[in-house]
Scaffold this active site. Sequence first.
Site, PDB file in Angstrom:
ATOM      1  N   ARG A 164      -4.244   5.058 -19.962  1.00 30.42           N
ATOM      2  CA  ARG A 164      -3.036   5.294 -20.583  1.00 30.42           C
ATOM      3  C   ARG A 164      -2.568   6.423 -19.455  1.00 30.42           C
ATOM      4  NH1 ARG A 164      -4.280   1.878 -23.547  1.00 30.42           N
ATOM      5  NH2 ARG A 164      -3.868   1.513 -25.741  1.00 30.42           N
ATOM      6  N   SER A 237      -0.667   4.643 -31.550  1.00 30.48           N
ATOM      7  CA  SER A 237      -1.567   5.701 -31.381  1.00 30.48           C
ATOM      8  C   SER A 237      -0.815   7.145 -31.062  1.00 30.48           C
ATOM      9  CB  SER A 237      -2.695   5.201 -30.486  1.00 30.48           C
ATOM     10  OG  SER A 237      -3.271   4.238 -30.664  1.00 30.48           O
ATOM     11  N   GLU A 333      -0.562  10.873 -26.814  1.00 31.65           N
ATOM     12  CA  GLU A 333      -0.300   9.654 -25.964  1.00 31.65           C
ATOM     13  C   GLU A 333       1.140   9.797 -26.212  1.00 31.65           C
ATOM     14  OE1 GLU A 333      -2.038   5.577 -26.635  1.00 31.65           O
ATOM     15  OE2 GLU A 333       0.222   5.440 -26.734  1.00 31.65           O
TER      16      GLU A 333
HETATM   17  P1  FAD Z   1       9.755   4.487 -24.433  1.00 30.21           P
HETATM   18  O1  FAD Z   1       9.043   4.922 -25.766  1.00 30.21           O
HETATM   19  O2  FAD Z   1      11.386   4.393 -24.455  1.00 30.21           O
HETATM   20  O3  FAD Z   1       9.652   5.636 -23.323  1.00 30.21           O
HETATM   21  C1  FAD Z   1       8.332   5.732 -23.027  1.00 30.21           C
HETATM   22  C2  FAD Z   1       8.210   6.850 -21.725  1.00 30.21           C
HETATM   23  O4  FAD Z   1       8.572   6.016 -20.711  1.00 30.21           O
HETATM   24  C3  FAD Z   1       9.127   7.866 -21.719  1.00 30.21           C
HETATM   25  O5  FAD Z   1       8.612   9.030 -21.022  1.00 30.21           O
HETATM   26  C4  FAD Z   1      10.420   7.484 -20.992  1.00 30.21           C
HETATM   27  O6  FAD Z   1      11.378   8.489 -20.316  1.00 30.21           O
HETATM   28  C5  FAD Z   1       9.651   6.650 -19.808  1.00 30.21           C
HETATM   29  N1  FAD Z   1      10.498   5.243 -19.367  1.00 30.21           N
HETATM   30  C6  FAD Z   1      10.865   4.369 -20.138  1.00 30.21           C
HETATM   31  N2  FAD Z   1      11.321   3.428 -19.318  1.00 30.21           N
HETATM   32  C7  FAD Z   1      11.416   4.054 -18.232  1.00 30.21           C
HETATM   33  C8  FAD Z   1      11.838   3.664 -16.865  1.00 30.21           C
HETATM   34  N3  FAD Z   1      12.526   2.373 -16.586  1.00 30.21           N
HETATM   35  N4  FAD Z   1      11.736   4.389 -15.854  1.00 30.21           N
HETATM   36  C9  FAD Z   1      11.386   5.708 -15.921  1.00 30.21           C
HETATM   37  N5  FAD Z   1      10.953   6.100 -17.277  1.00 30.21           N
HETATM   38  C10 FAD Z   1      10.931   5.258 -18.050  1.00 30.21           C
HETATM   39  N6  FAD Z   1       0.912   1.110 -26.352  1.00 30.21           N
HETATM   40  C11 FAD Z   1      -0.384   0.644 -25.672  1.00 30.21           C
HETATM   41  O7  FAD Z   1      -0.522   0.997 -24.533  1.00 30.21           O
HETATM   42  N7  FAD Z   1      -1.286  -0.277 -26.447  1.00 30.21           N
HETATM   43  C12 FAD Z   1      -0.691  -0.610 -27.543  1.00 30.21           C
HETATM   44  O8  FAD Z   1      -1.486  -1.400 -28.272  1.00 30.21           O
HETATM   45  C13 FAD Z   1       0.217  -0.176 -28.400  1.00 30.21           C
HETATM   46  N8  FAD Z   1       0.478  -0.421 -29.408  1.00 30.21           N
HETATM   47  C14 FAD Z   1       1.870  -0.039 -30.176  1.00 30.21           C
HETATM   48  C15 FAD Z   1       2.145  -0.267 -31.574  1.00 30.21           C
HETATM   49  C16 FAD Z   1       2.977   0.292 -32.044  1.00 30.21           C
HETATM   50  C17 FAD Z   1       3.447  -0.249 -33.469  1.00 30.21           C
HETATM   51  C18 FAD Z   1       3.834   0.984 -31.515  1.00 30.21           C
HETATM   52  C19 FAD Z   1       5.041   1.652 -32.209  1.00 30.21           C
HETATM   53  C20 FAD Z   1       3.640   1.581 -30.144  1.00 30.21           C
HETATM   54  C21 FAD Z   1       2.615   0.796 -29.481  1.00 30.21           C
HETATM   55  N9  FAD Z   1       2.225   1.360 -28.026  1.00 30.21           N
HETATM   56  C22 FAD Z   1       1.099   0.505 -27.416  1.00 30.21           C
HETATM   57  C23 FAD Z   1       2.913   2.185 -27.269  1.00 30.21           C
HETATM   58  C24 FAD Z   1       4.292   1.671 -26.693  1.00 30.21           C
HETATM   59  O9  FAD Z   1       4.384   0.226 -27.212  1.00 30.21           O
HETATM   60  C25 FAD Z   1       4.321   1.754 -25.121  1.00 30.21           C
HETATM   61  O10 FAD Z   1       4.001   2.872 -24.883  1.00 30.21           O
HETATM   62  C26 FAD Z   1       5.501   1.100 -24.545  1.00 30.21           C
HETATM   63  O11 FAD Z   1       5.232   0.775 -23.004  1.00 30.21           O
HETATM   64  C27 FAD Z   1       6.710   1.894 -24.731  1.00 30.21           C
HETATM   65  O12 FAD Z   1       7.953   1.256 -24.228  1.00 30.21           O
HETATM   66  P2  FAD Z   1       9.357   1.891 -24.503  1.00 30.21           P
HETATM   67  O13 FAD Z   1      10.248   0.775 -23.825  1.00 30.21           O
HETATM   68  O14 FAD Z   1       9.170   1.861 -25.857  1.00 30.21           O
HETATM   69  O15 FAD Z   1       9.232   3.285 -23.928  1.00 30.21           O
HETATM   70  N1  EPU Z   2     -11.500   3.782 -36.622  1.00 37.30           N
HETATM   71  C1  EPU Z   2     -11.950   4.450 -37.838  1.00 37.30           C
HETATM   72  N2  EPU Z   2     -10.905   4.899 -38.788  1.00 37.30           N
HETATM   73  C2  EPU Z   2      -9.796   5.137 -38.351  1.00 37.30           C
HETATM   74  C3  EPU Z   2      -9.038   4.315 -37.337  1.00 37.30           C
HETATM   75  C4  EPU Z   2     -10.042   3.619 -36.383  1.00 37.30           C
HETATM   76  O1  EPU Z   2     -12.999   4.465 -38.293  1.00 37.30           O
HETATM   77  O2  EPU Z   2      -8.938   5.481 -39.184  1.00 37.30           O
HETATM   78  C5  EPU Z   2     -12.454   3.108 -36.088  1.00 37.30           C
HETATM   79  C6  EPU Z   2     -12.391   1.739 -35.934  1.00 37.30           C
HETATM   80  O3  EPU Z   2     -13.026   1.116 -37.122  1.00 37.30           O
HETATM   81  C7  EPU Z   2     -13.000   1.242 -34.765  1.00 37.30           C
HETATM   82  C8  EPU Z   2     -12.396   2.448 -33.874  1.00 37.30           C
HETATM   83  O4  EPU Z   2     -12.170   3.437 -34.495  1.00 37.30           O
HETATM   84  O5  EPU Z   2     -14.171   1.049 -34.708  1.00 37.30           O
HETATM   85  C9  EPU Z   2     -11.197   2.119 -32.759  1.00 37.30           C
HETATM   86  O6  EPU Z   2     -10.325   1.667 -33.721  1.00 37.30           O
HETATM   87  P1  EPU Z   2      -9.273   0.426 -33.240  1.00 37.30           P
HETATM   88  O7  EPU Z   2      -9.743  -0.913 -33.088  1.00 37.30           O
HETATM   89  O8  EPU Z   2      -8.219   0.282 -34.417  1.00 37.30           O
HETATM   90  O9  EPU Z   2      -8.482   0.963 -31.908  1.00 37.30           O
HETATM   91  P2  EPU Z   2      -8.099   2.366 -31.341  1.00 37.30           P
HETATM   92  O10 EPU Z   2      -8.965   2.971 -30.421  1.00 37.30           O
HETATM   93  O11 EPU Z   2      -7.647   3.297 -32.618  1.00 37.30           O
HETATM   94  C10 EPU Z   2      -6.856   1.386 -29.309  1.00 37.30           C
HETATM   95  C11 EPU Z   2      -5.435   1.663 -28.654  1.00 37.30           C
HETATM   96  C12 EPU Z   2      -4.595   0.712 -29.088  1.00 37.30           C
HETATM   97  C13 EPU Z   2      -4.753  -0.767 -29.097  1.00 37.30           C
HETATM   98  C14 EPU Z   2      -6.260  -0.855 -29.703  1.00 37.30           C
HETATM   99  C15 EPU Z   2      -6.719  -2.080 -29.637  1.00 37.30           C
HETATM  100  C16 EPU Z   2      -5.522   4.174 -27.776  1.00 37.30           C
HETATM  101  C17 EPU Z   2      -5.265   5.307 -28.046  1.00 37.30           C
HETATM  102  N3  EPU Z   2      -5.225   3.146 -28.601  1.00 37.30           N
HETATM  103  O12 EPU Z   2      -6.826   1.838 -30.447  1.00 37.30           O
HETATM  104  O13 EPU Z   2      -3.244   0.984 -28.791  1.00 37.30           O
HETATM  105  O14 EPU Z   2      -4.010  -1.701 -29.548  1.00 37.30           O
HETATM  106  O15 EPU Z   2      -7.058   0.038 -29.140  1.00 37.30           O
HETATM  107  O16 EPU Z   2      -7.106  -2.371 -27.990  1.00 37.30           O
HETATM  108  O17 EPU Z   2      -6.287   3.727 -26.801  1.00 37.30           O
HETATM  109  C18 EPU Z   2      -1.516   2.726 -28.634  1.00 37.30           C
HETATM  110  O18 EPU Z   2      -1.758   3.056 -27.464  1.00 37.30           O
HETATM  111  O19 EPU Z   2      -0.336   3.060 -28.957  1.00 37.30           O
HETATM  112  C19 EPU Z   2      -2.188   1.461 -29.159  1.00 37.30           C
HETATM  113  C20 EPU Z   2      -1.944   1.154 -30.467  1.00 37.30           C
END
Ligand code: FAD
Ligand code: EPU
Length: 337
Positions: A164, A237, A333
């Site tokens: 991250r 997250s 994050e």
């Molecule tokens: P923004 O939110 O618009 O910007 C994020 C940051 O990047 C800001 O600091 C911005 O200034 C900068 N930025 C954006 N574009 C540029 C550019 N072109 N040049 C320079 N700086 C820039 N993340 C994960 O890693 N794994 C996941 O599984 C995951 N699941 C998600 C689930 C949900 C429901 C949500 C809402 C978010 C999740 N995220 C996850 C976080 C998010 O999807 C990522 O961080 C994504 O890359 C953000 O993209 P964005 O275009 O919305 O960036």
């Molecule tokens: N858990 C709990 N209680 C909760 C939430 C989670 O006990 O309320 C336990 C789950 O049961 C599991 C463990 O924690 O055993 C991990 O949970 P989960 O599999 O939901 O994944 P996470 O670690 O919470 C991470 C990433 C996600 C990504 C998923 C799948 C980070 C900070 N988050 O979540 O990324 O989608 O794994 O790979 O690393 C994001 O970055 O925004 C994001 C959604």
Amino acid sequence: MKLQHNISLKPYHNFACDEKTQFFTTIKRQDEIINVANWSKENKKPFLILGAGTNVLFTQNFEGLIAKMEIVGIKKLEELATEVFLEVGAGENWHHFVMYCIQKGWGGIENLSLIPGTVGASPIQNIGAYGVEVANCIHSVNAYDTQSNTWINFNKAACLFDYRTSLFKQTNNRYIIHTVTFKLQKQASIKTDYGVIREVLHDKNIKHPSISDISNAIIQIRSQKLPNPKLLPNAGSFFKNPCITKLQYEILKAKFPELIAHPISDESYKVAAGWLIAACDWKGVTHGQVGCYENQALIIINYGTNSGNEIFVFSEAIKKLIHEKFGITLETEVNVL
Ligand code: FAD
Ligand code: EPU
């Protein structure tokens, strides 16, 4: 450069609070990146590039220029016997790009299906899910350095990718990402290390999954597990999963036998932050109009406030709680502004 004044940021970020930006513009072409950087210097005001706004929290009005990245385009640079190189505009929608690659049969990013946001933001926090990080498939990143006023092509090693984070995240707004070049595999190696992927494939009786099967499984898992940001505004997250030393882990595990963590090296463990929050009985807890999601405590939901600061205050309360109970400092994050 067309500037709009005093614009509400509500439609431009997932948390949908009503903070305002003094100036707003869009970037549709490469030269407009330079315009934004120059405007910021000439007017002595900060700028911020916004993608889809899925990972930002505005806690106050932005006294500067917000530029929404809208450069699109997917260009095939080279196709070899086993690999293909694609240069993608920073404003492309990430999931659409994943779907495009799957349709072409190019593998590597299928485990990252349905992650919201833009391609340009994907290297910033090195998006990851279900056993894959985008760094695995990034060949290079083209960005404008607003300090030296030059274009730089960063190879993968120069991007300093880690869990991250990356060079771009650490240097906070110095670089404006223009395109990302991906190296994808024509004979993809399928990654089903995450148990839940195997479970879904087993339920569907799929024994030899294709990249499309993996993508469908991930879409199913994510759709069931994660709250829809349109209905329950959130940024995924809110905190990173903290890394602790083996000794810290052993002490905590003795005290909290249910602790969920996994080794990331001989000397360190990654702890499930969601479990830590749930263990403090904060899963589903709300304060005012902000709360932890009832099915996943690591996700903070805006249940109706227009104040990003209210969300921030709630997140700080979680940090304090976790520190008091476990001695662990959570790292945010989401990009808090
Ligand atoms: P923004 O939110 O618009 O910007 C994020 C940051 O990047 C800001 O600091 C911005 O200034 C900068 N930025 C954006 N574009 C540029 C550019 N072109 N040049 C320079 N700086 C820039 N993340 C994960 O890693 N794994 C996941 O599984 C995951 N699941 C998600 C689930 C949900 C429901 C949500 C809402 C978010 C999740 N995220 C996850 C976080 C998010 O999807 C990522 O961080 C994504 O890359 C953000 O993209 P964005 O275009 O919305 O960036
Ligand atoms: N858990 C709990 N209680 C909760 C939430 C989670 O006990 O309320 C336990 C789950 O049961 C599991 C463990 O924690 O055993 C991990 O949970 P989960 O599999 O939901 O994944 P996470 O670690 O919470 C991470 C990433 C996600 C990504 C998923 C799948 C980070 C900070 N988050 O979540 O990324 O989608 O794994 O790979 O690393 C994001 O970055 O925004 C994001 C959604």
